[in-house]
Design an enzyme around this catalytic site. Structure first.
Site, PDB file in Angstrom:
ATOM      1  N   HIS A  32     -10.113   0.612 -10.599  1.00 26.92           N
ATOM      2  CA  HIS A  32      -9.733   1.608  -9.592  1.00 26.92           C
ATOM      3  C   HIS A  32      -8.293   2.075  -9.784  1.00 26.92           C
ATOM      4  O   HIS A  32      -8.023   3.266  -9.840  1.00 26.92           O
ATOM      5  CB  HIS A  32      -9.913   1.018  -8.187  1.00 26.92           C
ATOM      6  CG  HIS A  32      -9.233   1.802  -7.110  1.00 26.92           C
ATOM      7  ND1 HIS A  32      -9.665   3.040  -6.718  1.00 26.92           N
ATOM      8  CD2 HIS A  32      -8.131   1.544  -6.362  1.00 26.92           C
ATOM      9  CE1 HIS A  32      -8.870   3.506  -5.765  1.00 26.92           C
ATOM     10  NE2 HIS A  32      -7.924   2.622  -5.534  1.00 26.92           N
ATOM     11  N   PHE A  33      -7.348   1.129  -9.910  1.00 28.51           N
ATOM     12  CA  PHE A  33      -5.977   1.635  -9.988  1.00 28.51           C
ATOM     13  C   PHE A  33      -5.609   2.106 -11.392  1.00 28.51           C
ATOM     14  O   PHE A  33      -4.602   2.788 -11.557  1.00 28.51           O
ATOM     15  CB  PHE A  33      -4.939   0.701  -9.349  1.00 28.51           C
ATOM     16  CG  PHE A  33      -4.788  -0.667  -9.918  1.00 28.51           C
ATOM     17  CD1 PHE A  33      -4.199  -0.865 -11.149  1.00 28.51           C
ATOM     18  CD2 PHE A  33      -5.184  -1.777  -9.187  1.00 28.51           C
ATOM     19  CE1 PHE A  33      -4.037  -2.136 -11.643  1.00 28.51           C
ATOM     20  CE2 PHE A  33      -5.024  -3.051  -9.686  1.00 28.51           C
ATOM     21  CZ  PHE A  33      -4.451  -3.225 -10.924  1.00 28.51           C
ATOM     22  N   HIS A  34      -6.464   1.816 -12.370  1.00 23.68           N
ATOM     23  CA  HIS A  34      -6.209   2.473 -13.651  1.00 23.68           C
ATOM     24  C   HIS A  34      -6.677   3.927 -13.632  1.00 23.68           C
ATOM     25  O   HIS A  34      -6.242   4.729 -14.450  1.00 23.68           O
ATOM     26  CB  HIS A  34      -6.832   1.680 -14.808  1.00 23.68           C
ATOM     27  CG  HIS A  34      -5.946   0.533 -15.232  1.00 23.68           C
ATOM     28  ND1 HIS A  34      -5.981  -0.694 -14.632  1.00 23.68           N
ATOM     29  CD2 HIS A  34      -4.950   0.470 -16.156  1.00 23.68           C
ATOM     30  CE1 HIS A  34      -5.058  -1.478 -15.188  1.00 23.68           C
ATOM     31  NE2 HIS A  34      -4.415  -0.801 -16.109  1.00 23.68           N
ATOM     32  N   ARG A  69     -10.844 -10.288 -11.563  1.00 25.02           N
ATOM     33  CA  ARG A  69      -9.647  -9.700 -12.135  1.00 25.02           C
ATOM     34  C   ARG A  69      -8.646 -10.817 -12.406  1.00 25.02           C
ATOM     35  O   ARG A  69      -8.861 -11.957 -12.031  1.00 25.02           O
ATOM     36  CB  ARG A  69      -9.042  -8.675 -11.165  1.00 25.02           C
ATOM     37  CG  ARG A  69      -8.347  -9.299  -9.968  1.00 25.02           C
ATOM     38  CD  ARG A  69      -7.955  -8.293  -8.913  1.00 25.02           C
ATOM     39  NE  ARG A  69      -6.686  -7.642  -9.225  1.00 25.02           N
ATOM     40  CZ  ARG A  69      -5.935  -6.990  -8.310  1.00 25.02           C
ATOM     41  NH1 ARG A  69      -6.335  -6.937  -7.046  1.00 25.02           N
ATOM     42  NH2 ARG A  69      -4.813  -6.404  -8.642  1.00 25.02           N
ATOM     43  N   ARG A  70      -7.546 -10.491 -13.044  1.00 29.45           N
ATOM     44  CA  ARG A  70      -6.399 -11.368 -13.226  1.00 29.45           C
ATOM     45  C   ARG A  70      -6.750 -12.679 -13.911  1.00 29.45           C
ATOM     46  O   ARG A  70      -6.201 -13.731 -13.568  1.00 29.45           O
ATOM     47  CB  ARG A  70      -5.771 -11.715 -11.874  1.00 29.45           C
ATOM     48  CG  ARG A  70      -5.389 -10.538 -11.063  1.00 29.45           C
ATOM     49  CD  ARG A  70      -4.668 -10.928  -9.827  1.00 29.45           C
ATOM     50  NE  ARG A  70      -3.524 -10.044  -9.635  1.00 29.45           N
ATOM     51  CZ  ARG A  70      -2.693 -10.144  -8.632  1.00 29.45           C
ATOM     52  NH1 ARG A  70      -2.827 -11.073  -7.742  1.00 29.45           N
ATOM     53  NH2 ARG A  70      -1.686  -9.324  -8.535  1.00 29.45           N
ATOM     54  N   HIS A 115       0.808  -1.217   0.000  1.00 28.61           N
ATOM     55  CA  HIS A 115       0.000   0.000   0.000  1.00 28.61           C
ATOM     56  C   HIS A 115       0.841   1.268   0.000  1.00 28.61           C
ATOM     57  O   HIS A 115       0.567   2.179  -0.788  1.00 28.61           O
ATOM     58  CB  HIS A 115      -1.049   0.026   1.095  1.00 28.61           C
ATOM     59  CG  HIS A 115      -2.053   1.091   0.802  1.00 28.61           C
ATOM     60  ND1 HIS A 115      -3.023   0.952  -0.153  1.00 28.61           N
ATOM     61  CD2 HIS A 115      -2.171   2.357   1.249  1.00 28.61           C
ATOM     62  CE1 HIS A 115      -3.704   2.075  -0.269  1.00 28.61           C
ATOM     63  NE2 HIS A 115      -3.211   2.944   0.569  1.00 28.61           N
ATOM     64  N   TYR A 164       1.405   5.090  -2.525  1.00 28.16           N
ATOM     65  CA  TYR A 164       1.666   6.473  -2.111  1.00 28.16           C
ATOM     66  C   TYR A 164       3.029   6.939  -2.592  1.00 28.16           C
ATOM     67  O   TYR A 164       3.245   8.129  -2.839  1.00 28.16           O
ATOM     68  CB  TYR A 164       1.491   6.627  -0.603  1.00 28.16           C
ATOM     69  CG  TYR A 164       0.030   6.692  -0.274  1.00 28.16           C
ATOM     70  CD1 TYR A 164      -0.669   7.872  -0.474  1.00 28.16           C
ATOM     71  CD2 TYR A 164      -0.671   5.570   0.142  1.00 28.16           C
ATOM     72  CE1 TYR A 164      -2.022   7.944  -0.261  1.00 28.16           C
ATOM     73  CE2 TYR A 164      -2.029   5.626   0.352  1.00 28.16           C
ATOM     74  CZ  TYR A 164      -2.709   6.817   0.155  1.00 28.16           C
ATOM     75  OH  TYR A 164      -4.047   6.870   0.351  1.00 28.16           O
TER      76      TYR A 164
END
Lengths: 550, 166
Positions: free
Chosen positions: A371-373, A436-437, A220, A224
């Site tokens: 989300h992370f895209h 996913r994946r 995580h 950041y």
């Protein structure tokens, strides 16, 4: 504010990191395109290449290699600009570059030969080739060398400027590297002490939950580590580009300190649906996770405050008149601005993911990928592109011409459209259960699965548009690095207002902030870690065949 | 440190929303007991049969009380073992009546898997050495696909099952 001019030798170091960044973008992006095509069900990979090999390449190259190289290179340039770099530190900069590059090549070699199709999370007991783990270790060690060189740079400057406050950007770089160092200790311990001996066959079994927990202790803060350099640009560079001043030096420092404290003791929110962790401790880490909302709100406020103050100073009076007058036609502003806008839905999605119970609706669905895209592949990457438009020509002694600026604006639009299509369809498919994946599969058939497949088609459409955006970005990079007309491009660093309030000294009390960070980590992890070790099951033997190794 | 008045308003509003939000999920977790799955119960991944629930005869669906069911599943690359039908073939579908309470108990013999009954909130990590459990009331009828949603190897996307709520 004193700024240092780069020597040729210095620029060469910073550019070296940029070359790796943009080659990674091209390679990793191609893998992303192939994935979306395979998942559409209309395309089969040639030469018996496995879907999970390209998935691993995409994740490792873009998530770890591109980001780390860009950030380390960009941060070196920020330090060089604000506190300077000595010849000896320059040499260490090169050592960090080569260690990271050798590590990257080793890992890439194993991934591309199918010996390490374990995705970038490399969960045990899937066992990749030992050289894969050695490569990852070298990438991390290389980044540590960079971190300690940065610490040394600030230390030397402070000694020469007794009693002065450190330059804001140097302060931010040091915060990011402290966080990175503390966080990577977890994954380094996991790889060196637990996984490497086990993958070499010296140890029979591995504690799966322990390696996962150590991974997410790092995993995580990793996000950041990507975001903070974007924040650096938003706080201290964008104001200069739009012709304004720094909103508040002390506010920016406080936000970074809060991010340092609350980035690390939060890894359990990635493990909410795991069987081996006590739910109370999961909840405590969920609460700590949400503390990151505070510096995010501070950042949002100060960004828009800068926009408004700058616009009003230029004479635009109506409530939102200043908004229209922002330099929309300047790609150095436009690309990061789209990034900021994407962070609003991105951050909201993050709150959903990290919620104690709601998580179970989206955990490991392709919603997470969507989300992370939004957060990394839009917010962070568009800001990095925005930085590249002035950083590359500054380093190569060229200019961002009006034509390249225009191409950059087109690139930003292509990226925004492609990512909106791809990320939205991922979010929706995830909400209705799509995992996913996974490669294309009709699973058991039936109505439910057929609703997923149409969204996978849309992801292929979005992915194709994005790949066009990557080709255009690569072209712009080559132009800025080799062909744009010679000249001078400014390295934009915003200054404080003349009547700015004095920054409290306590904000530079490193012992205090690092101390609180360590205390929070110990609070969040000590008891659960003892639990995990005390209640550990018989360990797991390695498994090679599931990833196609014989 | 100086904070602008509007910034204070903004932060107070944000923090108040945050506190409210955390109170709601805390209330749901500690008063309503809706924690995500966590049982800290271990098992030997190389000998899952040592646990009664995962002996071959006990796999699949069992009705334990009126409207209450237990489903025992052993996950392995790349299959969910739901037990066997009467004719000896492998069970691929679990059938339960609408409104029944179903306790899913899953463990892994080899690597890490996922277990998600897509379209419901039954969603768990399945890790070697641990038993994953989640109880859910099947309120909606229909066919739900069970997918492995954590990468477990090159056959990951071929690992699935079906839960039919009739």
């Amino acid at each position: 504010m004193e700024l240092f001019n780069f020597t040729k030798k210095e620029s060469r170091l910073y550019m070296a990191f940029m070359y790796v960044t943009f080659i990674s973008l091209l390679v990793g992006g191609l893998m992303g395109l192939l994935q979306t095509l395979v998942r559409s069900g209309k395309y089969t990979l040639p030469f018996n290449i496995d879907y999970y090999t390209i998935l691993t390449t995409h994740g490792v190259i873009l998530g770890l290699v591109l980001t780390t190289f860009f950030i380390v290179g960009f941060q070196f340039s920020l330090m060089g600009k604000t506190v300077g770099i000595s010849d000896k530190q320059l040499k260490w900069g090169w050592i960090s570059f080569w260690v990271m590059l050798v590590g990257t090549v080793l890992s890439a070699w194993m991934i591309l030969t199918g010996e390490a199709s374990v995705l970038y999370t490399f969960y045990t007991p899937l066992r990749a080739h030992p050289i894969f783990y050695i490569g990852l270790t070298l990438v991390i060690v290389g980044s540590w060398i960079a971190a300690f060189t940065n610490f040394r740079q600030l230390y030397v400057w402070k000694k020469a400027h007794k009693g002065e406050k450190s330059p804001l950007l140097a302060f931010m770089v040091v915060i990011n590297m402290i966080m990175w160092f503390v966080a990577t200790l977890g994954v380094a311990y996991s790889v060196i002490v637990l996984i490497l001996p086990w993958s070499l066959g010296y140890v029979a079994t591995v504690n799966v939950l322990l390696t996962r927990t150590l991974f997410w202790y790092f995993g995580h803060p990793l996000v950041y580590f990507w975001l903070l350099p974007a924040y650096m640009a938003w706080y201290a560079i964008i104001p200069k580009i739009i012709g304004g001043k720094l909103f508040s030096d002390s506010l920016a420092r406080l936000a970074f300190i809060l991010l340092l404290m609350f980035s690390i003791p939060v890894g359990f929110h990635h493990q909410l649906t795991e069987p081996g962790i006590d739910p109370t401790w999961k909840f405590i880490q969920v609460v700590l996770t949400f503390m990151v909302v505070i510096p995010s709100l501070m950042t949002a406020f100060s960004l828009f405050a800068t926009f408004e103050i700058t616009g009003r100073r230029k004479g635009y009076k109506s409530l939102f008149g200043w908004f229209k007058k922002l330099p929309w036609k300047d790609v150095r502003f436009l690309a990061p601005f789209v990034g900021m806008a994407a962070f609003i839905p991105g951050g909201a999605g993050g709150i959903i993911n990290a919620s104690h119970q709601v998580n179970s609706l989206v955990h490991n669905t392709i919603w997470i990928t969507g989300h992370f895209h939004l957060t990394v592949a839009t917010t962070v990457i568009l800001t990095f592109f925005g930085i590249a438009y002035w950083l590359i020509p500054h380093l190569t002694g060229r200019r961002l011409t009006p034509r390249l600026n225009k191409l950059g604006i087109i690139q930003t639009f292509i990226w925004t459209i492609g990512m909106t299509i791809m990320s939205t369809s991922m979010h929706i498919q995830g909400l209705i259960g799509g995992p996913r994946r996974s490669a294309f599969s009709e699973y058991a058939g039936g109505d439910q699965v057929s609703t997923w497949i149409s969204y996978q088609m849309w992801q292929a459409v979005g992915g194709t548009i994005l790949f066009i955006g990557i080709l255009l970005m690569f072209y712009i990079f080559i132009q800025l690095a080799f062909f744009a007309p010679r000249g001078y491009e400014e390295y934009p660093i915003a200054e404080e207002e003349l009547d700015a309030e004095k920054t409290p000294k306590i904000l530079e009390n490193w012992y205090l902030w690092i101390g609180i960070t360590v205390a929070l980590i110990l609070f969040a992890y000590t008891i659960p870690m003892i639990d995990i070790i005390k209640h550990s099951p018989p360990g797991s033997i390695p498994f090679d065949w599931p990833i196609g190794r014989s | 440190m100086h904070l602008h008045k509007y910034e204070k308003v903004w932060l107070v509003f944000g923090l108040a929303s945050l506190v409210l939000f955390l109170l709601i999920i805390g209330f749901a977790a500690f008063w309503k007991g809706t924690h995500p799955q966590s049982h800290i119960e271990t098992i030997d991944p190389q000998n899952v049969e040592a646990n009664e629930a995962f002996q071959p005869d006990h796999l699949g669906l069992t009705e334990v009380a009126d409207g209450k069911y237990v489903v025992n599943i052993v996950a392995s690359a790349f299959n969910y073992d739901f037990g066997k039908e009467e004719d000896g073939t492998a069970t691929k579908t679990i059938r339960v009546p609408k409104g029944s309470t179903v306790l899913f108990q899953v463990t892994s013999k080899d690597v890490v898997h996922g277990f998600q009954v897509a379209g419901t909130n039954v969603n768990m990590m399945v890790e070697p050495g641990h038993i994953s459990r989640f109880e859910s009331v099947m309120k909606n009828g229909g066919e739900f696909t069970v997918v492995c949603n954590e990468y477990c190897g090159i056959g990951h996307h071929l690992m699935f099952g079906t839960v039919e709520v009739y």
